[in-house]
Write an enzyme that holds these catalytic residues in place. Structure first.
Site, PDB file in Angstrom:
ATOM      1  N   LYS A  69       0.866  -1.192   0.000  1.00 37.18           N
ATOM      2  CA  LYS A  69       0.000   0.000   0.000  1.00 37.18           C
ATOM      3  C   LYS A  69       0.894   1.230   0.000  1.00 37.18           C
ATOM      4  O   LYS A  69       1.761   1.375   0.870  1.00 37.18           O
ATOM      5  CB  LYS A  69      -0.875   0.030   1.252  1.00 37.18           C
ATOM      6  CG  LYS A  69      -2.113  -0.818   1.147  1.00 37.18           C
ATOM      7  CD  LYS A  69      -3.054  -0.441   2.281  1.00 37.18           C
ATOM      8  CE  LYS A  69      -4.254  -1.337   2.326  1.00 37.18           C
ATOM      9  NZ  LYS A  69      -5.129  -1.030   3.466  1.00 37.18           N
ATOM     10  N   GLU A 118      -7.121  -6.151  -0.827  1.00 43.02           N
ATOM     11  CA  GLU A 118      -8.138  -5.859   0.191  1.00 43.02           C
ATOM     12  C   GLU A 118      -9.558  -5.972  -0.351  1.00 43.02           C
ATOM     13  O   GLU A 118     -10.387  -5.091  -0.170  1.00 43.02           O
ATOM     14  CB  GLU A 118      -7.897  -4.458   0.793  1.00 43.02           C
ATOM     15  CG  GLU A 118      -8.539  -4.298   2.155  1.00 43.02           C
ATOM     16  CD  GLU A 118      -8.055  -3.077   2.945  1.00 43.02           C
ATOM     17  OE1 GLU A 118      -6.873  -2.703   2.836  1.00 43.02           O
ATOM     18  OE2 GLU A 118      -8.872  -2.529   3.677  1.00 43.02           O
ATOM     19  N   ASN A 152      -6.874  -4.081  10.588  1.00 42.55           N
ATOM     20  CA  ASN A 152      -7.451  -2.830  11.091  1.00 42.55           C
ATOM     21  C   ASN A 152      -7.971  -2.940  12.520  1.00 42.55           C
ATOM     22  O   ASN A 152      -8.671  -2.045  12.983  1.00 42.55           O
ATOM     23  CB  ASN A 152      -8.598  -2.373  10.187  1.00 42.55           C
ATOM     24  CG  ASN A 152      -8.085  -1.930   8.839  1.00 42.55           C
ATOM     25  OD1 ASN A 152      -6.980  -1.393   8.750  1.00 42.55           O
ATOM     26  ND2 ASN A 152      -8.851  -2.174   7.802  1.00 42.55           N
TER      27      ASN A 152
HETATM   28  N1  LIG Z   1       1.423   1.544   3.722  1.00 43.49           N
HETATM   29  C1  LIG Z   1       0.953   0.947   4.782  1.00 43.49           C
HETATM   30  O1  LIG Z   1       0.544  -0.204   4.746  1.00 43.49           O
HETATM   31  C2  LIG Z   1       0.953   1.684   6.088  1.00 43.49           C
HETATM   32  C3  LIG Z   1       0.691   0.983   7.272  1.00 43.49           C
HETATM   33  C4  LIG Z   1       0.768   1.673   8.480  1.00 43.49           C
HETATM   34  C5  LIG Z   1       1.094   3.024   8.484  1.00 43.49           C
HETATM   35  N2  LIG Z   1       1.330   3.680   7.318  1.00 43.49           N
HETATM   36  C6  LIG Z   1       1.703   5.095   7.301  1.00 43.49           C
HETATM   37  O2  LIG Z   1       2.951   5.221   7.963  1.00 43.49           O
HETATM   38  C7  LIG Z   1       3.067   6.523   8.507  1.00 43.49           C
HETATM   39  C8  LIG Z   1       3.604   6.423   9.901  1.00 43.49           C
HETATM   40  O3  LIG Z   1       4.868   5.805   9.848  1.00 43.49           O
HETATM   41  P1  LIG Z   1       5.946   5.993  11.003  1.00 43.49           P
HETATM   42  O4  LIG Z   1       5.315   5.735  12.305  1.00 43.49           O
HETATM   43  O5  LIG Z   1       7.140   5.201  10.614  1.00 43.49           O
HETATM   44  O6  LIG Z   1       6.199   7.565  10.994  1.00 43.49           O
HETATM   45  P2  LIG Z   1       7.270   8.517  10.288  1.00 43.49           P
HETATM   46  O7  LIG Z   1       7.679   8.050   8.978  1.00 43.49           O
HETATM   47  O8  LIG Z   1       6.706   9.888  10.423  1.00 43.49           O
HETATM   48  O9  LIG Z   1       8.526   8.392  11.271  1.00 43.49           O
HETATM   49  C9  LIG Z   1       8.376   8.743  12.622  1.00 43.49           C
HETATM   50  C10 LIG Z   1       9.447   9.740  13.083  1.00 43.49           C
HETATM   51  O10 LIG Z   1      10.685   9.079  13.214  1.00 43.49           O
HETATM   52  C11 LIG Z   1      11.709   9.773  12.493  1.00 43.49           C
HETATM   53  N3  LIG Z   1      12.660   8.727  12.092  1.00 43.49           N
HETATM   54  C12 LIG Z   1      12.509   7.779  11.141  1.00 43.49           C
HETATM   55  N4  LIG Z   1      13.516   6.910  11.186  1.00 43.49           N
HETATM   56  C13 LIG Z   1      14.343   7.318  12.187  1.00 43.49           C
HETATM   57  C14 LIG Z   1      15.549   6.818  12.726  1.00 43.49           C
HETATM   58  N5  LIG Z   1      16.078   5.679  12.294  1.00 43.49           N
HETATM   59  N6  LIG Z   1      16.120   7.500  13.738  1.00 43.49           N
HETATM   60  C15 LIG Z   1      15.531   8.644  14.237  1.00 43.49           C
HETATM   61  N7  LIG Z   1      14.390   9.146  13.780  1.00 43.49           N
HETATM   62  C16 LIG Z   1      13.795   8.479  12.757  1.00 43.49           C
HETATM   63  C17 LIG Z   1      10.972  10.483  11.400  1.00 43.49           C
HETATM   64  O11 LIG Z   1      11.682  11.621  10.939  1.00 43.49           O
HETATM   65  C18 LIG Z   1       9.692  10.894  12.118  1.00 43.49           C
HETATM   66  O12 LIG Z   1       9.921  12.051  12.879  1.00 43.49           O
HETATM   67  C19 LIG Z   1       1.689   7.155   8.413  1.00 43.49           C
HETATM   68  O13 LIG Z   1       1.691   8.089   7.367  1.00 43.49           O
HETATM   69  C20 LIG Z   1       0.777   5.986   8.080  1.00 43.49           C
HETATM   70  O14 LIG Z   1      -0.336   6.372   7.296  1.00 43.49           O
HETATM   71  C21 LIG Z   1       1.267   3.025   6.130  1.00 43.49           C
END
Ligand SMILES: NC(=O)c1ccc[n+]([C@@H]2O[C@H](COP(=O)([O-])OP(=O)(O)OC[C@H]3O[C@@H](n4cnc5c(N)ncnc54)[C@H](O)[C@@H]3O)[C@@H](O)[C@H]2O)c1
Ligand SMILES: [Zn+2]
Length: 369
Positions: free
Chosen positions: A151, A241, A250
């Protein structure tokens, strides 16, 4: 190119026929990116799309730079945060790629958390009608969830993830060393998804993570592997899906998404909102799917021991949550929310319709301890 052997690692194969790929999990994998590159037969030019904070940790920079120094590439740093998942950002990246004459044979590398993975994946899905891409997740959430399953997408001002495409990566490299610099709160957010996998599919996983405050390094690779394998099996059964199985992922997300929306995506990290949503869904499961009350309490304990919230602040507007629930993207064609509930810990079922008063009762419950 040098051809070293890879450090010991775990591998989950995602069997999607012509779109099959491997997820590699271990430490020190990125240092061998050149080896992985030739093994997977990926092509240049590379388009590296990297999260600024992930890249700012020198370890990733040092690991990826050798491959870049000897390969034609374009490089883009993405501002940290959800606002980077926008069509404007997609447009900027694609214009730059076109100006740099990135051809169809190129490969996008997403280096970051779910934000960069979703954004870069969508760019790869649509640039020149689709080019190859590799996920290098650097958050726990991206390792166990967003980097696997294909996705991709971005947000609109009207709502999250409203634009997107299914586009499977060619390879996922989850190098646990990347997590060393991840803030504790972000790590906990990823643990919410880990608890979710345990709750919906794997009692043993649930039990492992509900007692440990923070998994040791030795535990973490097998925890990530278990989660990725659960997601892989679910995605294999329902890639687009359409069959209901993927909806199991979910669990906790219906109310979780409503909380995120009601709070403008600023108060809670995704996993934190999902923790609250799982608490509500656990009690809905007790009332409507036969989950023993003791198991709902075990979910609450698992969330708390992983530093996740289980109580909503009174500042969050209850009506805003209820109205956000009316707008959930996952609402079926007949306009009803379909809920994922637990029959027991480790066994989820989807497609439940629930009376409004039960949903309201569950929301009231998460305002209390
Ligand atoms: N495609 C899918 O199936 C799917 C599933 C779940 C979530 N998502 C999406 O994922 C996003 C959330 O992902 P997330 O929680 O990884 O958030 P994110 O990508 O915003 O990362 C979280 C924070 O960590 C920081 N960061 C990343 N790697 C780091 C590292 N190694 N060291 C220090 N800081 C680091 C980033 O700059 C950010 O501030 C949402 O947009 C959500 O919609 C997509
Ligand atoms: Zn989630």
């Amino acid at each position: 190119m040098s051809a070293h052997s890879l450090p010991p690692h775990r591998k989950v194969h995602v069997d999607l026929g012509p779109r099959a790929y491997d997820v590699l999990i271990g430490k020190g994998l990125l240092a061998e990116l050149e080896t992985l590159w030739s093994q997977t037969k990926l092509h240049s030019p590379l388009v590296v799309i990297a999260d600024e904070k992930a890249w700012g940790s020198n370890r990733l920079k040092n690991d990826v730079s050798p491959l870049l120094s000897e390969t034609e590439h374009a490089f883009f740093l993405i501002k940290s945060g959800e606002s980077s998942k926008s069509l404007e950002q997609v447009s900027r990246l694609m214009s730059e790629m076109a100006m740099q004459k990135i051809s169809r044979s190129g490969t996008v590398i997403a280096l970051g958390g779910g934000v960069v993975g979703d954004l870069a994946g969508f760019v790869a899905a649509t640039y020149l009608r689709g080019i190859a891409f590799v996920q290098v997740p650097t958050t726990l959430l991206a390792m166990v969830d967003s980097s696997v399953g294909g996705k991709t997408g971005v947000n609109l001002p009207e709502g999250k993830n409203l634009v997107g495409a299914f586009h499977q990566p060619k390879l996922v490299v989850a190098d646990l060393d990347a997590l060393v610099t991840l803030p504790r709160r972000e790590f906990a957010s990823g643990m919410a998804e880990v608890i979710k996998y345990g709750a919906i599919r794997d009692l043993a996983l649930f039990e492992r993570v509900s007692t440990t405050v923070k998994p040791t390094d030795a535990d973490l690779d097998s925890i990530v592997e278990t989660c990725v394998a659960i997601k892989a099996r679910i995605v294999e059964g329902d890639e687009f899906e359409t069959k209901g199985e993927r909806a199991l992922l979910n669990f906790g997300h219906t109310i979780g998404h409503a909380i995120e929306k009601a709070t403008g995506y600023t108060t809670h990290l995704h996993g934190e909102a999902i923790a609250l949503g799982m608490r509500a869904a656990a009690w809905l499961s007790v009332w409507h799917a036969g989950l023993p009350e003791a198991d709902a309490k075990r979910i609450e304990v698992a969330l708390t021991s992983n530093h996740l919230p289980v109580k909503l602040s009174p500042d969050v507007d209850r009506d805003a949550i209820l109205s956000a629930l009316g707008n959930d993207k996952k609402i079926s064609s007949d306009g009803h929310n379909r809920w994922v509930l637990l029959k027991s810990l480790g066994e989820a079922t989807s497609g439940h319709e629930l009376p409004h008063d039960a949903v309201e009762k569950a929301i009231d419950l998460i305002y209390t301890l």
